[in-house]
Design a protein around this motif. Structure first.
Motif, PDB file in Angstrom:
ATOM      1  N   SER A   1       0.807  -1.222   0.000  1.00 40.30           N
ATOM      2  CA  SER A   1       0.000   0.000   0.000  1.00 40.30           C
ATOM      3  C   SER A   1       0.838   1.268   0.000  1.00 40.30           C
ATOM      4  N   ILE A   2       2.125   1.170   0.365  1.00 40.69           N
ATOM      5  CA  ILE A   2       2.985   2.354   0.403  1.00 40.69           C
ATOM      6  C   ILE A   2       3.819   2.475  -0.866  1.00 40.69           C
ATOM      7  N   THR A   3       4.484   1.395  -1.252  1.00 38.96           N
ATOM      8  CA  THR A   3       5.368   1.455  -2.417  1.00 38.96           C
ATOM      9  C   THR A   3       4.656   1.130  -3.728  1.00 38.96           C
ATOM     10  N   ASN A   4       3.480   0.498  -3.628  1.00 39.09           N
ATOM     11  CA  ASN A   4       2.713   0.044  -4.789  1.00 39.09           C
ATOM     12  C   ASN A   4       3.440  -1.057  -5.567  1.00 39.09           C
TER      13      ASN A   4
ATOM     14  N   SER B   1       3.812 -12.298   5.563  1.00 37.72           N
ATOM     15  CA  SER B   1       4.671 -11.882   6.662  1.00 37.72           C
ATOM     16  C   SER B   1       5.146 -10.447   6.437  1.00 37.72           C
ATOM     17  N   GLY B   2       5.036  -9.624   7.479  1.00 39.26           N
ATOM     18  CA  GLY B   2       5.430  -8.227   7.370  1.00 39.26           C
ATOM     19  C   GLY B   2       4.291  -7.297   7.016  1.00 39.26           C
TER      20      GLY B   2
ATOM     21  N   PRO C   1       1.859  -2.492   5.265  1.00 33.69           N
ATOM     22  CA  PRO C   1       3.027  -3.055   5.973  1.00 33.69           C
ATOM     23  C   PRO C   1       2.895  -2.875   7.474  1.00 33.69           C
ATOM     24  N   ARG C   2       3.349  -3.890   8.218  1.00 36.34           N
ATOM     25  CA  ARG C   2       3.446  -3.775   9.671  1.00 36.34           C
ATOM     26  C   ARG C   2       4.722  -3.010  10.019  1.00 36.34           C
ATOM     27  N   ILE C   3       4.679  -2.295  11.123  1.00 42.64           N
ATOM     28  CA  ILE C   3       5.848  -1.553  11.582  1.00 42.64           C
ATOM     29  C   ILE C   3       6.414  -2.264  12.798  1.00 42.64           C
TER      30      ILE C   3
END
Length: 264
Positions: free
Chosen positions: A21-24, A63-64, A83-85
């Motif tokens: 969702s952030i880097t596409n 995962s992640g 993504p999980r932080i």
């Protein structure tokens, strides 16, 4: 004349991509659960879902990333995973020497692939008592019923005193997916160097599963099966169903005889 859709209407060919969702960027080999069976997106994050009712809800996880539940009928574009932080403490591993964990044993066998939705877990204790880096794994293959399918491996940390692991993420960020056509009795050593998988000080839980296809939904029931040789001694075996929680068999039984190479 009027037309209406019966409750059992099915979607046509539907293909979607799973992306960050952030880097596409595509999320490769995400796990997709449909009707209690597990499937995987391909290496480009693509998945094809044919002949499924539009109201079917599927679970997508990797995962992640945070897991998502999506309704197939509502998918219009890419499926985005958030993504999980994590806050990860600094870890310095200085591999110096290669060691082997385990040895050959060719007596009893375990069959993998009898149930598609079950992941079989085998605990391998780290006899050196310190963290290392996995170099390779040798699969104790005796026989395969077919070359059409895939072997899926994941590695999980199991800590001392923890008899039943809960919903733990794998140490490898991407499932190790190997075509069965590339495996055999003499071609059974998998190089793990590029995955950079840590070998915890206590040991590893190795998850093994067979998938008939990658990147698409299928209703086939003739899942390929692999026979693997067991360890010389019995131990507790584990299994994971689609709820994502590992469970332990109540009594010791035969367990798969994986052989690991690690750097310490």
């Amino acid at each position: 004349m009027s037309f209406f859709c019966l409750p059992f209407c099915f979607l046509g060919a539907q293909t979607f991509k799973i992306k960050d969702s952030i880097t596409n960027k595509p999320v490769a080999f995400a796990t997709i659960t449909i009707n209690h069976s597990v499937y995987y997106a391909d290496g480009t994050g693509e998945f094809r879902a044919d002949s499924l009712p539009p109201h079917i809800e599927v679970r997508i996880e990797k995962s992640g990333y945070e897991s998502r539940y999506v309704n197939l009928g509502n998918i219009r574009e890419d499926v985005l995973l958030k993504p999980r932080i994590y806050v990860i403490p600094e870890l310095n591993i200085y591999p110096k020497k290669r060691y082997t964990i385990g040895k050959n044993n060719r007596k009893t066998i375990t069959k993998i692939g009898i149930l598609k939705e079950i992941e079989i877990g085998t605990f391998v204790k780290n006899p050196f008592g310190k963290a290392g880096l996995l170099k390779s794994i040798i699969l104790p293959i005796k026989k395969m019923t077919s070359n059409n399918g895939y072997l899926v491996l994941n590695f999980y940390a199991l800590h001392e005193g923890e008899n039943i692991p809960t919903n733990i993420p794998p140490l490898n960020t991407t499932p190790i997916i190997i075509p069965l056509s590339e495996l055999g009795k003499k071609n059974n050593k998998i190089d793990l160097t590029k995955q950079k998988i840590e070998l915890p000080a206590f040991g590893l839980l190795i998850g093994c599963q067979i998938s008939d296809t990658i990147g698409m939904y299928t209703t086939k029931t003739n899942i390929p099966k692999i026979e693997m040789f067991n360890n010389a001694t019995k131990d507790f075996a584990y299994f994971k169903e689609n709820d994502g929680v590992w469970k332990m068999y109540s009594v010791k039984t035969n367990v798969i005889n994986y052989i690991l190479e690690a750097l310490f």
